[in-house]
Design an enzyme around this catalytic site. Structure first.
Site, PDB file in Angstrom:
ATOM      1  N   LYS A  61      77.493 -47.557 131.428  1.00  0.00           N
ATOM      2  CA  LYS A  61      76.056 -47.826 131.319  1.00  0.00           C
ATOM      3  C   LYS A  61      75.401 -47.709 132.696  1.00  0.00           C
ATOM      4  CE  LYS A  61      76.547 -50.468 127.134  1.00  0.00           C
ATOM      5  NZ  LYS A  61      76.827 -51.737 126.489  1.00  0.00           N
ATOM      6  N   GLN A  83      76.693 -57.883 127.877  1.00  0.00           N
ATOM      7  CA  GLN A  83      77.776 -57.183 127.199  1.00  0.00           C
ATOM      8  C   GLN A  83      78.511 -58.130 126.242  1.00  0.00           C
ATOM      9  OE1 GLN A  83      78.440 -53.769 127.557  1.00  0.00           O
ATOM     10  NE2 GLN A  83      79.780 -54.166 125.808  1.00  0.00           N
ATOM     11  N   ASP A 129      68.688 -54.046 123.698  1.00  0.00           N
ATOM     12  CA  ASP A 129      69.674 -53.876 122.624  1.00  0.00           C
ATOM     13  C   ASP A 129      69.028 -54.097 121.251  1.00  0.00           C
ATOM     14  OD1 ASP A 129      72.228 -53.111 123.367  1.00  0.00           O
ATOM     15  OD2 ASP A 129      72.828 -55.123 124.003  1.00  0.00           O
TER      16      ASP A 129
END
Ligand code: NDP
Length: 286
Positions: free
Chosen positions: A53, A97, A120
């Site tokens: 990422k 995460q 997200d």
């Protein structure tokens, strides 16, 4: 023989567009999109995802901020960090995460992320906005699947779409996005009766189950579009999807490979959401 849908190619084209828009944003408005990635603990797979990422951010000209907390950090320490990032003007997107260590409650963490930085799209506010079709961010994997379907030119209007899997991060939002595009959507799960029969009625089949060799030729309608979200390992430890590719591919019209299908799209959509967040925060919404 099915045409392969290349997630690598679709992803590369989108990343070029994101890089160009980022350069323009920096030059014309002095805005430098920034993504903060928070990793708790030492899970090896998570470390690889976080590194990928960050690399992707750098490639498109974003700032990438990495925060590593050790495995024993308390939930309050993580929440404090998120609260600081919520207020930081250089940070437009925050990604924690997952999975988190067991002593930390995932939902509490997600609820603490400011919805406008929730790239997200896991915050209940953003989930609810997807439900009513008035959203700023889409969850990355389903959004990536939509890009792949659109790259085929297939018309979703009235199409029979079957989504196998009903998780909050893939199956459910996937179904909602297809519904917003006027598809007739069926969601299947582990209690579904006559799964093969239901799947065989699909013009577009999206599998997000997490089991190798799961989707077989008898579950596929001739000419169907087959999207394989699964990221599994087979008996030999090799990366594979849910779909038994060799037998399904001859029946499908389009099919995604694993690797190189849905996988590359997820990070690309994260970049897209971060760019959008940076614009929104500066009242430059497109
Ligand atoms: P979950 O384990 O959360 O969900 C799996 C779903 O599959 C559940 O809804 C489950 O049903 C259903 N299922 C399990 N067994 C059966 C069965 N025998 N028949 C029908 N349905 C069944 O997984 P995720 O949604 O998180 O992920 C799915 C896959 O996608 C995984 O392989 C994951 O690694 C991959 N993935 C890939 C990403 C990418 O970037 N390419 C991103 C995210 C995930 P029930 O609800 O009834 O238990």
């Amino acid at each position: 023989m099915a045409k392969l849908i290349s997630g690598k190619a679709v992803s590369a084209a989108l990343r070029t567009q994101i890089r160009e828009e980022t350069a323009a944003l920096r030059e014309n408005h002095g805005i430098h999109p920034g993504l903060a990635v928070v990793l708790v603990g030492n899970d090896p797979a998570s470390q690889i995802y976080v590194r990928n990422k960050q690399k992707a951010c750098e490639e498109v000209g974003f700032r990438a901020f990495e925060y590593r907390l050790n495995e024993n950090s308390t939930q309050e320490q993580l929440l404090d960090l998120i609260r600081v990032l919520n207020k930081d003007d250089k940070v437009h997107g925050i990604l924690v995460q997952l999975p988190l260590p067991k002593h930390i409650d995932e939902q509490t963490v997600i609820l603490t992320i400011a919805p406008e930085k929730d790239v997200d799209a896991f915050h209940p506010m953003n989930v609810g906005r997807i439900m009513i079709g008035n959203y700023e961010f889409l969850p990355c994997t389903p959004a990536g699947v939509m890009e792949l379907i659109d790259s085929t030119g297939v018309d979703l209007n009235g199409a029979n779409c079957v989504v196998v899997g009903r998780s909050n991060i893939v199956g459910k939002p996937m179904a909602m996005l297809l519904l917003h595009r006027n598809a007739t959507v069926t969601i299947c799960h582990s209690r579904t009766r006559n799964l093969a029969e239901v799947c065989a009625g699909a013009d577009i089949l999206v599998s997000a189950v997490g089991k190798p060799h799961f989707i077989r030729a008898d579950m596929i309608k001739d000419g169907a579009v087959v999207i394989d979200v699964g990221m599994n390992h087979d008996e030999n430890g090799k990366l594979c999807g849910d779909v038994e590719f060799a037998e399904v591919e001859p029946k499908a019209s389009y099919i995604t490979p694993v690797p190189g299908g849905v996988g590359p799209m997820t990070i690309t959509m994260l970049l897209k959401n971060t760019l959008h967040a940076a614009k929104l925060m500066n009242h430059l919404d497109d």
